[in-house]
Design an enzyme around this catalytic site. Structure first.
Site, PDB file in Angstrom:
ATOM      1  N   ASP A   1      39.168  37.453  28.610  1.00 15.26           N
ATOM      2  CA  ASP A   1      40.341  36.573  28.632  1.00 15.26           C
ATOM      3  C   ASP A   1      40.573  35.962  27.249  1.00 15.26           C
ATOM      4  O   ASP A   1      41.701  35.867  26.780  1.00 15.26           O
ATOM      5  CB  ASP A   1      40.145  35.474  29.684  1.00 15.26           C
TER       6      ASP A   1
ATOM      7  N   HIS B   1      37.390  32.763  35.796  1.00 18.96           N
ATOM      8  CA  HIS B   1      37.928  34.080  35.417  1.00 18.96           C
ATOM      9  C   HIS B   1      38.799  34.552  36.575  1.00 18.96           C
ATOM     10  O   HIS B   1      38.352  35.285  37.456  1.00 18.96           O
ATOM     11  CB  HIS B   1      36.788  35.073  35.147  1.00 18.96           C
TER      12      HIS B   1
END
Ligand code: NAX
Length: 326
Positions: free
Chosen positions: A158, A186
């Site tokens: 990410d 996440h």
């Protein structure tokens, strides 16, 4: 770091396993002076595929690759390992709710936490298999004598995705972007923070003045990038996830340069008001001796606070869903 590092990789015959193993074996994770002994874990039905992967590793003739063991038993695979990359878990199927995925995969991490405790006295575990924050929480709770700070979950993909978006928008190379933080889970509630990030050492907002793009477009892009890749490729991110796994471990090992930080999900110590023990993605700095600390004092706007509350609420809910496994 011992001269030979023993590394367990679970789900080793899967897509991420296939992409990460040659990079570990060639020295990209632990550097050119450290030999690697691989301990590969798979489900019984994937052992034949795993044998094929081992043949390919043999055929690479990597000078640093000292040995390869394969097993379908966590107790055997984790024997004496220094690092455990917990990648293997069941993928989410069409129409499956996130809570069902959490319940389905949770027991895997109960068993693997127990096995780490039994078989590996000096281990650092990195959870990549989803839902990775909560899976890491479960493994940590089932390996109580292992210090909790030795467990982490991967939000580096990410972070890398956010860096690429910021660089693209600013028209600069990705190496100009620094200090990106992923806060929280996440998942699609994660908060990719550009308010504290920098481009060529300057606050992002002085380089990218389009606030709507920063607060809406970029954040949604990063939050939904995994789904976008599945839509385009027909399968989920594999080599970019493997690459992030390499970055994650290297950042934990290497001393972080002054003024910089990286993101990973680790058990909270109460920083930023996050419930102690919850596996939450924070900005981290490593001392190069095996320890990290959470970067303190980053300011949060009202906008950022709202985003952080949302991802925190999701993680607390996930914790509640698996409370019987902790
Ligand atoms: P694959 O389905 O290609 O491979 C998973 C492998 O794990 C399979 O070979 C399977 O046999 C094995 N496995 C399943 N249960 C196991 C167990 N109990 N013990 C040992 N092995 C087991 O998936 P892949 O694309 O490699 O993705 C693996 C995991 O990474 C998934 O949970 C996926 O959602 C997650 N991801 C996490 C990311 C992150 O940033 N944290 C990004 C990429 C990826 O989505």
């Amino acid at each position: 770091m011992p001269n030979t590092v023993h590394v367990a990789v679970t789900g080793a015959a899967g897509a991420i396993g296939y992409a990460i193993l040659p990079r570990i074996a060639s020295g990209q994770m632990f550097g050119p002076d450290t030999k690697v002994a691989l301990h590969l874990l798979e489900l019984p039905q994937a052992m034949s595929a795993l044998e094929g992967v081992v043949m390919e590793l043999d055929d690479c003739a990597f000078p640093l690759l000292e040995s390869i063991q394969i097993s379908d038993s966590p107790d055997v695979a984790f024997e004496g390992v220094n690092w455990a990359l917990l990648i293997g878990s069941k993928p989410r199927t069409k129409g499956m709710e996130r809570n069902d995925l959490i319940r389905d995969n949770g027991p895997i991490f109960v068993g693997q936490g127990n096995a780490l405790l039994k078989s590996a006295s000096d281990v650092r575990a990195v959870v990549i298999g989803n839902p990775c924050n909560t899976n890491a929480l479960i493994a940590m709770h089932n390996a109580k004598e292992i210090p909790p700070e030795r467990f982490s979950a991967m939000t580096r993909l990410d972070q890398n995705r956010c860096m690429a978006q910021l660089a693209g928008k600013a028209g600069v190379g990705v190496s100009s972007v620094s200090n990106v933080t992923i806060w929280g889970n996440h998942s699609a509630t994660q908060y990719p923070d550009s308010e504290n990030a920098k481009i060529n050492g300057q606050p992002v907002s002085t380089v990218i003045t389009d606030t709507e793009w920063l607060q809406e477009t970029m954040i949604k892009k990063v939050q939904n990038r995994g789904a976008e890749i599945i839509g385009a490729r027909g399968s989920s991110s594999a080599f970019s996830a493997a690459n992030a796994g390499i970055d994650h471990v290297r950042s934990l090992i290497e001393k972080t340069s002054e003024g910089l930080w990286y993101s990973a999900a680790v058990p909270s110590d109460g920083s930023y008001g996050i419930e102690r023990g919850l596996v939450f993605s924070f900005p981290l700095q490593s001392d190069g001796k095996g320890n990290y600390s959470i970067v303190q004092g980053l300011p949060h706007s009202e906008f950022a606070k709202e985003k952080i509350e949302k991802t925190l609420a999701e993680l607390l809910k996930e914790k509640d869903v698996v409370k019987d496994l902790l």
